[in-house]
Each structure stands twice: as C-alpha cells, then as structure tokens.
Design an enzyme around this catalytic site. Structure first.
Site, mmCIF file in Angstrom:
data_model
loop_
_atom_site.group_PDB
_atom_site.id
_atom_site.type_symbol
_atom_site.label_atom_id
_atom_site.label_comp_id
_atom_site.label_asym_id
_atom_site.label_seq_id
_atom_site.Cartn_x
_atom_site.Cartn_y
_atom_site.Cartn_z
ATOM 1 N N ASP A 1 71.192 2.916 16.227
ATOM 2 C CA ASP A 1 70.172 3.361 15.011
ATOM 3 C C ASP A 1 69.420 4.508 15.241
ATOM 4 O O ASP A 1 69.409 4.787 16.646
ATOM 5 C CB ASP A 1 69.062 2.293 14.589
ATOM 6 C CG ASP A 1 68.421 2.724 13.295
ATOM 7 O OD1 ASP A 1 68.794 3.668 12.565
ATOM 8 O OD2 ASP A 1 67.726 1.861 12.728
ATOM 9 N N GLU B 1 60.402 2.504 5.788
ATOM 10 C CA GLU B 1 60.280 2.250 6.962
ATOM 11 C C GLU B 1 58.995 1.940 7.444
ATOM 12 O O GLU B 1 58.159 1.376 6.695
ATOM 13 C CB GLU B 1 61.127 3.244 8.017
ATOM 14 C CG GLU B 1 62.453 3.199 7.803
ATOM 15 C CD GLU B 1 63.353 3.896 8.643
ATOM 16 O OE1 GLU B 1 63.125 3.859 10.047
ATOM 17 O OE2 GLU B 1 64.071 4.824 8.327
HETATM 18 C C1 BGC Z 1 65.440 7.950 8.772
HETATM 19 C C2 BGC Z 1 66.125 9.147 8.657
HETATM 20 C C3 BGC Z 1 65.131 10.168 8.440
HETATM 21 C C4 BGC Z 1 64.329 10.307 9.718
HETATM 22 C C5 BGC Z 1 63.622 11.421 9.907
HETATM 23 C C6 BGC Z 1 64.775 8.183 10.274
HETATM 24 O O1 BGC Z 1 64.164 6.872 10.693
HETATM 25 O O2 BGC Z 1 66.216 6.826 8.812
HETATM 26 O O3 BGC Z 1 66.969 9.146 7.534
HETATM 27 O O4 BGC Z 1 65.677 11.438 7.869
HETATM 28 O O5 BGC Z 1 64.042 9.181 10.286
HETATM 29 O O6 BGC Z 1 63.114 11.774 11.104
HETATM 30 C C1 BGC Z 2 67.097 3.513 9.901
HETATM 31 C C2 BGC Z 2 68.336 3.128 9.563
HETATM 32 C C3 BGC Z 2 69.140 4.143 9.030
HETATM 33 C C4 BGC Z 2 69.139 5.562 9.835
HETATM 34 C C5 BGC Z 2 69.629 6.669 9.401
HETATM 35 C C6 BGC Z 2 66.928 4.589 10.813
HETATM 36 O O1 BGC Z 2 65.757 5.438 11.025
HETATM 37 O O2 BGC Z 2 66.356 2.279 10.581
HETATM 38 O O3 BGC Z 2 68.389 2.076 8.623
HETATM 39 O O4 BGC Z 2 70.289 3.952 8.653
HETATM 40 O O5 BGC Z 2 67.811 5.713 10.207
HETATM 41 O O6 BGC Z 2 69.306 7.274 8.251
#
Ligand code: BGC
Ligand code: BGC
Length: 844
Positions: free
Chosen positions: A334, A534
């Site tokens: 991730d 998140e």
């Molecule tokens: C998300 C991404 C997002 C990024 C920003 C990640 O946790 O999943 O899709 O653009 O954080 O830094």
């Molecule tokens: C998230 C994931 C996501 C990834 C890409 C991460 O921060 O935990 O669920 O798929 O970002 O956006």
C-alpha cells in the site's frame, strides 16, 4: 471569504503587538521521539489457517511465464516489482526503468484537476502502455498495468457510475447484485483504459470510529465472506469459464491484508491487538472465498498485528497467505506502506520485499526504491530466487489477464465508449443498489410510504448535493466540494423526489436551511456526515454533529405539527437519538452515490414492489460511546442490532422517545483542543490563507493567495500536514472558529500550550498570533526562531496569550505567518500538556 478592508490595513502583522512582548522567543521545543520498535510476535501455528483451493496453475501459463522470465534482465525484473503514481512518473520513465505498473491515487489524474474525462485517461493509458511495450534494447518488453481505486464504481472518471459505498451494499445483502455492480465497474474501467482496481476492501470494521468503516461491507465476517467471491467474479470473470479474464474483465485486489478493521480505538493504520484465532475468523474471513475465486492480487495493510507492521510480516504474507493458503497471485504494497517498517524509509526497504510484498506501491518514491532494490540484489540481501518468485507472480497475473495479447488501451473493446458511462443499464443497477441499501429504522404511525401528490418541504444541503451523497473516494481522494454539474450522469436525492412528486401533481419546496418555515405537511430532511477518506475520517466518538444543517430545526417543525422524515447520510452508524426523536420516520441511507433517485423510489413506493429490504450490516449504537458494539460481543446492547430494518410489508410497533444522554464524558472530548489533525481542521475550525484584504479557504489539496501557497505534505501519514511557502509579507495561514466560540479556559488553567508539529529545511522566523481579526490585526503575537530540521513538536504556552485574548470565548483567528522566502511544514495543531510552565513565558 473576502475580508473587509481595514483602516489599519498597512499595519504589519508582526508589529501589531500589545504591550506583551515579553512572550516573544520563549519556546519549549520538544523533539518527538521515534516510536519504540515493538517485539515481533512469535510466528505461531500456521496449521490453524485454512488450506484453500485457488484455481489450479495452468501449465501453459507457467511455461510462458518461465520463458518470459528467462529473457529478462536483472534491471527489468527489479522494474517489474515497482508501481509508481502517474503524478510522479512519465511514460518515458516507465520505459527507461521498465516499471511493472502505474497507479493513479485518489488525487492523481491526467491534467490539472483531481479527476479527468475519458479521453484524457485513455491518452495517458496509451502513452504508458506504449512506452512499456517498446522493446528497444531488451529481448522482451512487458506491458505495464494501470491500477486505480474504483472502490464504489469508477468514481474518478467524469460521468462514471458511482455506487453506494460498501457499507450500503452490505445492508443490501444481495450477492447477485454485487456481482452485477462489479461487472459494470469493470466495463467503465475499460472505457478509460484501466486494467486493475484496488477493490474489494474485505475489512471487517469492528470499531466505527474508524474513518474507513464505510469501505467495509459489515462488522459480520459472514457477510463480508458472502460477497468476496462474487465481487472477484464480477471483476475478473469466473475461473474455468469463458468469462475468466475475457475482454470485459479487470484485475481485482483484495485489501488490506489483514486486520485493517480491527485496530485499537479504530485508529487508521493502527495496531490490531487480537488473538490469531480472531484475526483468522473475523478479519481474514473475506480472503478465503476471494482467493478461491482467483483474486490476482492482495494488498498488504498499513496496520500492525500485535505490534508488527503487515508490510514486514513475513509469517502473515509468506507463511500464511502464500504457503498455507496457496495464494499464487502477487502481493501489492500500500501507498509507501513499506516505509513505515522500523528501519525502513519510503525509498529503501528490502525487509518488505523479503517479508512477501511482491510489488512496492511507491507512488513518489519509486526511483529510490528501484536503486535500493538493485543494490540489495547486488549485495545478495535479496536473493535472485526471491526476486524471481516475485516477478513470476507478477508475470503470471499479466499472462492470465491477457495483457500480452491486448492492444493498446484505446483499441480494446469498449474503450472510449462514453455511452457506457451512465448508460440506462449501469444507472439502473446503481439505482437498484440504492433502493436495496436503505435501512428503515423508524416508521411511527406508518409515516412511510409517502403519497406523492402533496406539498413536500425538502430541507438539508445534503438533499441536493451529489458530492455529499457520494462520500470519499469520489472524483478525489477525500471527495466533497464538487458541484452537481461535475456528475453529468448523476441525480441528487432532491431531483429524484421532484421527479416523482412533480409527476404525481404534488409540489416540492427546497429550502436547505429550513429557515423559510414554508407551509407543507411533510418535511423530508436530508443531512449527515461530510465526505472523508482514510485517517481523515477517524473520530473520537460516535456522536453525530451535523456539519451543515441545524437538526434542532426538525424539533421546531415537529412541534409545529409537521411530519418529519429523516434521510441520514453517513459512512457509519452514528448516535443520532435526538434526530431520531425529532423524526416520525428515519432512514439510514449511507453514502448512496450518483443515483439519488433510488431514495425517492422507496420513500414514495414508486412501484408496488419497492419496499425497504435493507438490513443493518453494522449494529447501531445506543450511545455515542458504544464503539465496539458488535454482534456477539460482551455487553451487546445496541439501539438497533445487526440485521435490523423495517419494511412496509411487516407491521412494526411505534418507537418510543429515546434517551438523549450521549454517554460522552468530558475526558473523551479530546477534540476540545484540536484545531488541525490528520490533515483536516476540526469543527468549528476552518483554515484560510489570508492577507489583509482577502482570504481563501484551504481544504482538499491546497490553496493559493498572492504571497502564500499551501499544499499537502506527509507528517505521520499521507498528506496530513500543510506545506506553506511565503513570497510576500502580510500574508498568513489562519484558523478561524466558525459559527461558535471555542473555550480553552480549562486548557489554560491546566497549563496547556498551543502545540504544533513543524519541519523546515531552513532556519525559520515564524510568528504565531492569536486574537486576530480582519486586516490581520492581532491582539498578541509571538516571534519564534525555529531551527532547520525534521518534524518536531513546538509548544507555545497558552498563558502567553491569556492577557490579550479571552481564551474562554475564542472567536478570532489563530495565525501563522513568516517572512518571504520561508517554506515549512505544519501539522497536528492543538492544545497539549507541556512541561513548560507559563512562568517561562513571562520570564523571557
Ligand atoms: C490515497 C491516495 C491519495 C494519497 C494522497 C493515499 O492514501 O490512497 O489515493 O492520493 O494518499 O497522498
Ligand atoms: C489506501 C489504499 C489505496 C491506495 C492507493 C492507500 O492509501 O490505503 O486503499 O488503494 O492508497 O490509492
């Protein structure tokens, strides 16, 4: 927010001081200690995990994989193990480094916006693909695969069909429907040239304070498991049948392995402190059917299990997942999750690869990862066997998914076909999902269904806000803030009501605040949480605090004899006893997405067969501190249990008035002193960039004002900090309590400080002011001189402000300003206990 011009406009912020200059330069700067490295849990009994039957390896595929592998250079192999974000990698770099995959994070899309239209996505998809298949200088070129978070439909694509978030689909309890939803999602992904979705989330959320609760289907592992295989079939097709990875399929990712929904206090990316049996039976339950259905990728989770980060947990990723359960696809990391392992950085972490991550999700860190991987392979730290094992897994998925045979993305069947987005079929599947996800919690005196041929007053901004109805992971990572016109194929809940009521000769009055007191017999109130994603959605308690609609209005309306129907939008069950009391009927509508019309279908029973069939897949709390109220748990006394839900067809007793004691103790209100946390402001605070004459709101990803820009930066998690760059005087970042005053008198008497995390590459003169009003006039300012260095905590005693500012009723701004050329990061702004007493403030 335009600020009024002030007569004192020319006054420099830093010089507008009361006679309290004694407070300047008196800072207690505490360095934050690195977290202690927890002892790894001893690997226990791998035999207690199930042995699964994933689709058997196909000898033809294996031969092909071996043959490809034998033609690859070492550098190519390393490149395959890395996924970069399209915001940080060009097609030329994909070619030069031979990367295995690209992703688009929630805020990454071709062009300037957070999201893009079909042609922009397709052009980018072609560019990355064609770069990857360029065989100049190599014996064999490997097509790149492009992943994206289509977690409730392809919600980052303009016009895409946005389905209810998983929490609503869990309430729908319909595995056939879930498979259809995934087929639609796959079809729309192919329209824009994507190969892979990071879905499904198979979390079993157990503490609804977690900001990702809505990404889970249920607190009940059985419900999660009942969906998992059907989702994978919908996306990838069925193994052994023609549909398996045919031209309508995309690659699926089961995430986040494992224990993401079990963290202590529901803290995102936190520690799941449970027994191995609980991990297996509750948190891993969805993976067994998903793996047997042939899911090609599993995403490692940010969370730890009893202190050890999953990204470095060899026992779980390798011994259990791959060896015992027989998962033969690949493990994707991730978002820089490897960097959270003690001893690792975002650019250097062989530990993670050795533990079993096969492909690093290294959005902006990919180049460093590439270099450190090459070194680790050269030094033997990573064996060639391990590298080959990982590349073999990645190639296997690519061969099975047919990417070696596929033409460039724009030439694939369905690509570019924008008529598929929002096609009648896709919309009907989504609208049905909305209808089936609704849970009727109260219906006194059979208030519902409503007759359409009457005058209906609709209140609440939420009624006409598709962005609010869709929640996080919609057009951008956090979602929110988009106009209905940015959902060209969507319909708001209000529009659905207008359609049905208008069609039946009734009348709809839309009055967002309810202030007009318009005359109507029936009030439909649509309100709920604002979007989040998140950790930004983590909460300290379950008390619903309406961000945009004053729910006390409902009490007035009810007292005035109106019938009140509440449609509640939320990413989790919340304590809403007062709102339920004010309502004759109360519907949990979750986050329905772009087919808001599905709500009116059921409220008005537009077809005889439309009834409430949704049943709670999460227990509804009896108090705001009823956090882990899961079926089967100790002291299980929810307001509404798992499985609850009324129907028109079944007689129900009227519900009595509910207690309005939230159960929240003062100690729980840690938010009292919090201003900016986890990347967002906490109510009632709002953040602005301000000058002496104007201000712009800082939310989402950034803000610009002449002389100062704000963007996102990582502190403890992705984008949870603000990066500020100053190029002029008399501009600042300001935090303003809106709509209510803030009382920090207790914090003051407890000797607390205004505290924030700070980092800068250069020594920075920073001015912190309180009691500031329009024109940047401040009652009290403190000039700090902060050394260059990494993140640390800075504490300014509140006592320093107490004489000039009434801390019991703060209604003015807290301001951070600096000199032109200053550039630094700020995070985690709050009041905190500090060892620095107020005397040290006066003494300096
Ligand atoms: C998300 C991404 C997002 C990024 C920003 C990640 O946790 O999943 O899709 O653009 O954080 O830094
Ligand atoms: C998230 C994931 C996501 C990834 C890409 C991460 O921060 O935990 O669920 O798929 O970002 O956006």
């Amino acid at each position: 927010m335009p600020l009024s011009n002030s007569a004192l406009k020319a006054t420099l912020l830093a010089t507008v001081l009361t006679g309290f200059a004694g407070c300047a330069n008196i800072l207690a700067i505490t360095e934050t200690e690195p977290a202690a490295v927890p002892a790894p849990v001893p690997a226990s009994n791998v035999d207690m995990w199930p042995v699964l039957n994933p689709p058997a390896l196909d000898p033809d595929v294996e031969r092909r994989v071996d043959q490809i592998l034998s033609q690859m250079t070492l550098e190519q192999k390393v490149g395959q193990t890395i996924q970069a974000d399209t915001d940080s990698v060009t097609p030329e770099e994909v070619l030069a480094y031979r990367l295995g995959s690209v992703l688009s994070g929630g805020n990454s899309a071709p062009g300037e916006e957070d999201y893009a239209d079909t042609s922009a996505w397709l052009a980018a998809a072609d560019a990355y693909f064609e770069a990857s298949v360029n065989s100049d200088g190599v014996e064999i070129a490997i097509p790149v695969i492009w992943g994206i978070d289509a977690v409730h439909g392809h919600a980052n694509l303009t016009g895409g069909t946005v389905f209810p978030h998983n929490i609503g689909l869990g309430a729908a309890g319909n595995p056939d429907l879930i498979e259809k939803i995934m087929e639609v999602t796959a079809a729309e992904l192919i329209v824009s040239g994507h190969d892979w979705t990071f879905a499904p989330t198979l979390a079993t959320p157990r503490d609804d304070r977690w900001g990702r609760t809505y990404e889970g289907f249920s607190e009940d592992p059985e419900i999660v498991a009942a969906y998992a295989d059907r989702i994978v079939y919908g996306l990838q097709g069925r193994p052994g049948e023609d549909s398996y990875f045919d031209e309508t399929s995309v690659i699926s990712s089961a995430k986040h392995f494992v224990g993401d929904g079990g963290t202590t206090r529901g803290v995102d990316q936190g520690d799941t402190a449970v027994s191995e049996a609980e991990l297996r039976d509750i948190h891993a339950a969805g993976y067994y059917p998903a793996i047997e259905a042939g899911v090609q990728t599993v995403m490692a989770s940010f969370n730890s299990w009893n202190g050890t980060k999953m990204h470095g947990y060899s026992y779980m990723l390798t011994d259990v997942l791959k060896m015992r359960m027989g998962f033969n696809g690949f493990v994707i990391g991730d978002w820089n999750g490897h960097g959270q392992i003690p001893g690792c950085t975002n650019t250097d972490c062989p530990e993670s690869f050795l533990a079993g991550v096969d492909m690093y999700m290294a959005p902006d860190s990919w180049k460093g990862v590439y270099e450190s991987m090459l070194e680790a392979v050269a030094s033997g730290e990573i064996s060639e066997d391990r590298l080959d094992d990982s590349v073999r897994r990645i190639l296997r998925t690519k061969v099975i998914a047919g990417v070696f045979e596929k033409p460039k993305p724009s030439a694939r069947a369905g690509a570019g076909d924008v008529t598929l987005l929002g096609s009648d079929h896709h919309r009907e599947v989504a609208r049905r999902a909305v209808r089936e996800s609704l849970v009727l919690l109260k219906n006194n005196e059979s208030t519902l269904p409503l007759a359409p041929n009457q005058t209906i007053l609709v209140v609440g901004e939420g009624a006409n806000s598709i962005t609010k109805q869709a929640g996080g992971w919609t057009l951008s990572w956090q979602g929110g803030g988009y106009d209905n016109s940015e959902f060209p194929n969507g319909e708001s809940i209000l529009e659905g009501i207008v359609d049905i009521v208008g069609g039946a000769g009734g009348q709809v009055i839309f009055d967002p605040t309810g202030a007009s007191n318009a005359d109507a017999d029936i009030v439909i109130a649509v309100y709920g949480e604002d979007p989040y994603a998140e950790f930004q959605g983590d909460r300290d308690h379950l008390d619903f605090q309406s961000p945009d609609f004053d729910t006390d209005k409902l009490a007035e309306m009810k007292a005035a004899g109106k019938t009140v129907v509440s449609v509640f939008l939320s990413g989790r069950p919340l304590w809403t006893n007062p709102e339920i009391n004010y309502s004759d009927a109360f519907v949990a509508a979750w986050l329905p997405g772009t087919e808001g019309g599905g709500v009116a279908d059921v409220l008005f029973q537009a077809q005889p067969e439309y009834d409430f069939t949704g049943r709670l897949s999460f227990s509804w709390p009896a108090t705001a501190v009823d956090f882990d109220n899961n079926m089967g748990g100790d002291n299980y006394e929810p307001l509404f249990p798992l499985g609850y839900g009324l129907s028109y067809g079944a007689a129900a007793k009227d519900m009595p008035q509910l207690s309005e004691e939230s159960g929240i103790e003062e100690t729980l209100l840690v938010e009292r002193g919090a201003v900016f946390r986890r990347g967002g402001t906490l109510a009632p605070w709002k953040a602005y960039l301000v000058s002496q004459s104007e201000g712009v709101l800082f939310n989402g990803t950034g803000a610009n004002l002449d002389g100062v820009t704000a963007s996102r930066l990582d502190h403890l998690a992705q984008e949870d900090a603000i990066a500020l760059t100053f190029s002029a005087d008399n501009v600042a970042l300001a935090f303003l309590p809106e709509g209510q005053t803030v009382d920090w008198s207790t914090d003051l008497s407890e000797g607390k400080a205004l505290s924030f995390a700070f980092r800068s590459d250069q020594e920075t003169p920073l001015t912190v002011s309180m009691g500031c009003t329009d024109g940047l006039i401040c009652a009290q300012s403190l000039d700090l001189q902060l050394a260059a260095g990494n993140w640390r905590e800075v504490n300014v005693p509140l006592a320093c402000f107490a004489e000039a500012v009434d801390l019991s009723a703060i209604d003015t701004w807290i301001v951070f300003s600096a000199v032109p050329g200053a550039s630094f990061g700020l995070a985690d702004i709050r009041t905190t206990n500090t060892s620095t007493s107020s005397e040290s403030c006066a003494a300096n």
